[in-house]
Design a protein around this motif. Structure first.
Motif, mmCIF file in Angstrom:
data_model
loop_
_atom_site.group_PDB
_atom_site.id
_atom_site.type_symbol
_atom_site.label_atom_id
_atom_site.label_comp_id
_atom_site.label_asym_id
_atom_site.label_seq_id
_atom_site.Cartn_x
_atom_site.Cartn_y
_atom_site.Cartn_z
ATOM 1 N N UNK A 11 0.866 -1.181 0.000
ATOM 2 C CA UNK A 11 0.000 0.000 0.000
ATOM 3 C C UNK A 11 0.901 1.228 0.000
ATOM 4 N N UNK A 12 0.964 1.917 -1.118
ATOM 5 C CA UNK A 12 1.841 3.078 -1.273
ATOM 6 C C UNK A 12 1.063 4.358 -0.991
ATOM 7 N N UNK A 13 1.564 5.146 -0.049
ATOM 8 C CA UNK A 13 0.938 6.426 0.226
ATOM 9 C C UNK A 13 0.208 6.499 1.552
ATOM 10 N N UNK A 14 0.553 5.655 2.507
ATOM 11 C CA UNK A 14 -0.065 5.723 3.839
ATOM 12 C C UNK A 14 0.581 6.877 4.608
ATOM 13 N N UNK A 15 -0.234 7.848 4.995
ATOM 14 C CA UNK A 15 0.288 9.009 5.702
ATOM 15 C C UNK A 15 -0.367 9.224 7.052
ATOM 16 N N UNK A 16 -1.674 9.069 7.123
ATOM 17 C CA UNK A 16 -2.415 9.403 8.341
ATOM 18 C C UNK A 16 -3.516 8.373 8.551
ATOM 19 N N UNK A 17 -3.973 8.218 9.780
ATOM 20 C CA UNK A 17 -5.008 7.202 10.026
ATOM 21 C C UNK A 17 -6.381 7.595 9.507
ATOM 22 N N UNK A 18 -6.518 8.826 9.004
ATOM 23 C CA UNK A 18 -7.763 9.214 8.337
ATOM 24 C C UNK A 18 -7.697 8.977 6.831
ATOM 25 N N UNK A 19 -6.576 8.477 6.341
ATOM 26 C CA UNK A 19 -6.417 8.311 4.898
ATOM 27 C C UNK A 19 -7.080 7.037 4.403
ATOM 28 N N UNK A 20 -7.457 7.050 3.141
ATOM 29 C CA UNK A 20 -8.030 5.867 2.497
ATOM 30 C C UNK A 20 -7.004 4.737 2.503
ATOM 31 N N UNK A 21 -5.742 5.076 2.251
ATOM 32 C CA UNK A 21 -4.697 4.057 2.193
ATOM 33 C C UNK A 21 -4.545 3.342 3.528
ATOM 34 N N UNK A 22 -4.590 4.092 4.611
ATOM 35 C CA UNK A 22 -4.485 3.467 5.937
ATOM 36 C C UNK A 22 -5.634 2.492 6.159
ATOM 37 N N UNK A 23 -6.853 2.916 5.848
ATOM 38 C CA UNK A 23 -8.005 2.042 6.070
ATOM 39 C C UNK A 23 -7.941 0.817 5.167
ATOM 40 N N UNK A 24 -7.447 0.998 3.936
ATOM 41 C CA UNK A 24 -7.280 -0.147 3.039
ATOM 42 C C UNK A 24 -6.272 -1.131 3.610
ATOM 43 N N UNK A 80 13.018 -8.242 1.177
ATOM 44 C CA UNK A 80 13.500 -8.370 2.549
ATOM 45 C C UNK A 80 12.382 -8.813 3.492
ATOM 46 N N UNK A 81 11.133 -8.711 3.022
ATOM 47 C CA UNK A 81 9.982 -9.028 3.872
ATOM 48 C C UNK A 81 9.098 -10.138 3.292
ATOM 49 N N UNK A 82 8.895 -10.125 1.986
ATOM 50 C CA UNK A 82 8.084 -11.155 1.328
ATOM 51 C C UNK A 82 8.734 -11.499 -0.007
ATOM 52 N N UNK A 83 8.411 -12.682 -0.550
ATOM 53 C CA UNK A 83 9.088 -13.107 -1.778
ATOM 54 C C UNK A 83 8.348 -12.728 -3.051
ATOM 55 N N UNK A 84 7.118 -12.171 -2.917
ATOM 56 C CA UNK A 84 6.359 -11.753 -4.095
ATOM 57 C C UNK A 84 5.264 -10.795 -3.654
ATOM 58 N N UNK A 85 4.590 -10.176 -4.631
ATOM 59 C CA UNK A 85 3.426 -9.342 -4.360
ATOM 60 C C UNK A 85 2.225 -9.863 -5.140
ATOM 61 N N UNK A 86 1.057 -9.781 -4.517
ATOM 62 C CA UNK A 86 -0.197 -10.121 -5.176
ATOM 63 C C UNK A 86 -1.027 -8.877 -5.470
ATOM 64 N N UNK A 87 -0.631 -7.754 -4.895
ATOM 65 C CA UNK A 87 -1.416 -6.549 -5.114
ATOM 66 C C UNK A 87 -0.655 -5.293 -4.768
ATOM 67 N N UNK A 88 -1.066 -4.202 -5.409
ATOM 68 C CA UNK A 88 -0.479 -2.882 -5.199
ATOM 69 C C UNK A 88 -1.604 -1.868 -5.102
ATOM 70 N N UNK A 89 -1.568 -1.045 -4.059
ATOM 71 C CA UNK A 89 -2.497 0.077 -3.932
ATOM 72 C C UNK A 89 -1.710 1.360 -4.157
ATOM 73 N N UNK A 90 -2.109 2.107 -5.185
ATOM 74 C CA UNK A 90 -1.478 3.393 -5.506
ATOM 75 C C UNK A 90 -2.373 4.496 -4.960
ATOM 76 N N UNK A 91 -1.982 5.066 -3.817
ATOM 77 C CA UNK A 91 -2.747 6.144 -3.193
ATOM 78 C C UNK A 91 -1.824 7.348 -3.037
ATOM 79 N N UNK A 92 -1.382 7.870 -4.172
ATOM 80 C CA UNK A 92 -0.353 8.905 -4.225
ATOM 81 C C UNK A 92 -0.812 10.009 -5.167
ATOM 82 N N UNK A 93 -0.765 11.248 -4.700
ATOM 83 C CA UNK A 93 -1.111 12.379 -5.556
ATOM 84 C C UNK A 93 -0.545 13.649 -4.953
ATOM 85 N N UNK A 94 -0.206 14.607 -5.811
ATOM 86 C CA UNK A 94 0.244 15.909 -5.333
ATOM 87 C C UNK A 94 0.088 16.942 -6.433
#
Length: 256
Positions: A11-24, A80-94
Motif C-alpha cells: 500500500x503506497x501512500x499511507x500518511x495518516x489514520x484518516x487516509x483511504x490508504x491506511x483504512x485499506x 526483505x519481507x516477502x518473496x512476491x506481491x499479489x497486489x499494489x495500492x497506488x494512493x499517491x497524488x500531489x
C-alpha cells in the motif's frame, strides 16, 4: 478465511489514520493479507508512527515514486519481507495548492503541471512496472481518483492529473492483461483526508454530496472506499480490469 488470505499487498501512500490508504491497509490485514506500506521524506516519520496502530505493524519502505533509484531498488526492498506481491495500492497524488489548485488553472506554469502529472498519474505506471518482477499471475493494481471525467471547482490541474491517472490504469490493463495482471481505479466521494484539506474550497464538496448522493454520504467514513479497494485486490473480480468503480453514494449517476 478472509478474501486476501495468503496474499502480499503493498500500500503506497499511507500518511495518516484518516487516509483511504491506511483504512485499506487495515482491512486488507483483517482479510488475511500480509501488508507492506510506503512513504518518503518528511512524511515517512508520520507513517512510521501511524502504522503502530495496525496489528501486526507492517514494514514501512522508503519510496519516492519520482526517484528512479528508489523504484529500481524497490523489488529488493520488498524481498526483505516477502518473496512476491499479489497486489499494489497506488494512493499517491500531489499538486501545489498555491499554483495548481484553487482557480489558478489558466495561470499554472508547466513545472507545477509536470509535477502534478508525474506524482499523481505517471507514477501509477512507473510504480507498477517497478513491482512487476514481484507480481504473480492474478495480481491486482488499484489506484484512487476523484472523478476525472468532469471538472470540479478549484480542483484544476489535479483534476487533469486524475483524468490522466484513469487513462493510465486503462493502458496498464491493456498491456498487462496478457500476463494476468489487473488494473482498476476506485473513484471516491469527498473524504476528510489531508489531501482534501489541501484543496482550496474543498469543503464545499460536502454540501453537494449531502444534497445529491442517493445513498447519502459520510465524508468521515473511509471504510466503504477501502472495502472496494480490498475487493478489487481479491480474487472476487477475476475478469474486471480497466474499470473505474465509483464509491460515492451514487452521486456520479445523478444529474443536476
Amino acid at each position: 478465511m478472509g478474501i486476501l488470505e495468503g496474499k502480499n499487498i503493498l500500500v503506497a501512500g499511507v500518511t495518516h489514520n484518516t487516509s483511504i490508504a491506511y483504512e485499506a491497509a487495515r482491512i486488507a490485514q483483517q482479510e488475511g493479507a500480509t501488508v507492506l506500506v510506503s512513504n518518503f521524506g518528511r512524511a515517512l516519520s508520520l507513517t512510521n508512527r501511524v502504522v503502530q496502530k495496525l496489528d501486526p505493524v507492517p514494514p514501512v519502505l522508503e519510496l519516492d515514486v519520482t526517484n528512479a533509484d528508489h523504484l529500481a531498488a524497490l523489488p529488493d526492498a520488498v524481498r526483505e519481507h516477502v518473496d512476491h506481491l499479489d497486489g499494489l495500492v497506488h494512493s499517491i497524488a500531489f499538486a501545489n495548492p498555491e499554483t495548481a489548485l484553487g482557480g489558478k488553472f489558466l495561470e499554472t506554469g508547466w513545472d507545477d503541471v509536470a509535477t502534478s502529472l508525474h506524482v499523481s498519474a505517471y507514477s501509477m505506471a512507473s510504480l507498477t512496472m517497478a513491482c512487476k518482477p514481484l507480481f504473480r499471475e492474478g495480481a491486482s493494481v488499484v489506484g484512487m481518483t476523484f472523478d476525472g471525467s468532469v471538472t470540479w471547482p478549484s480542483y484544476d490541474w489535479m483534476g487533469v492529473s486524475k483524468a490522466a491517472l484513469e487513462a493510465t490504469s486503462r493502458y496498464l490493463a491493456r498491456y498487462l492483461g496478457k500476463e494476468g495482471i489487473r488494473s482498476n481505479i476506485v473513484s471516491a466521494g469527498p473524504l476528510q483526508t489531508i489531501a482534501k484539506k489541501a484543496i482550496p474550497g474543498g469543503s464545499s464538496f460536502d454540501d453537494v454530496w449531502a444534497e445529491r448522493a442517493p445513498l447519502g454520504w459520510d465524508p468521515t467514513d473511509t471504510t466503504p472506499t477501502a472495502k472496494a479497494i480490498v475487493a478489487l485486490l481479491s480474487d472476487w473480480f477475476p475478469a474486471t480490469t480497466g474499470e473505474v468503480v465509483h464509491v460515492d453514494g451514487g452521486l456520479h449517476s445523478t444529474g443536476a
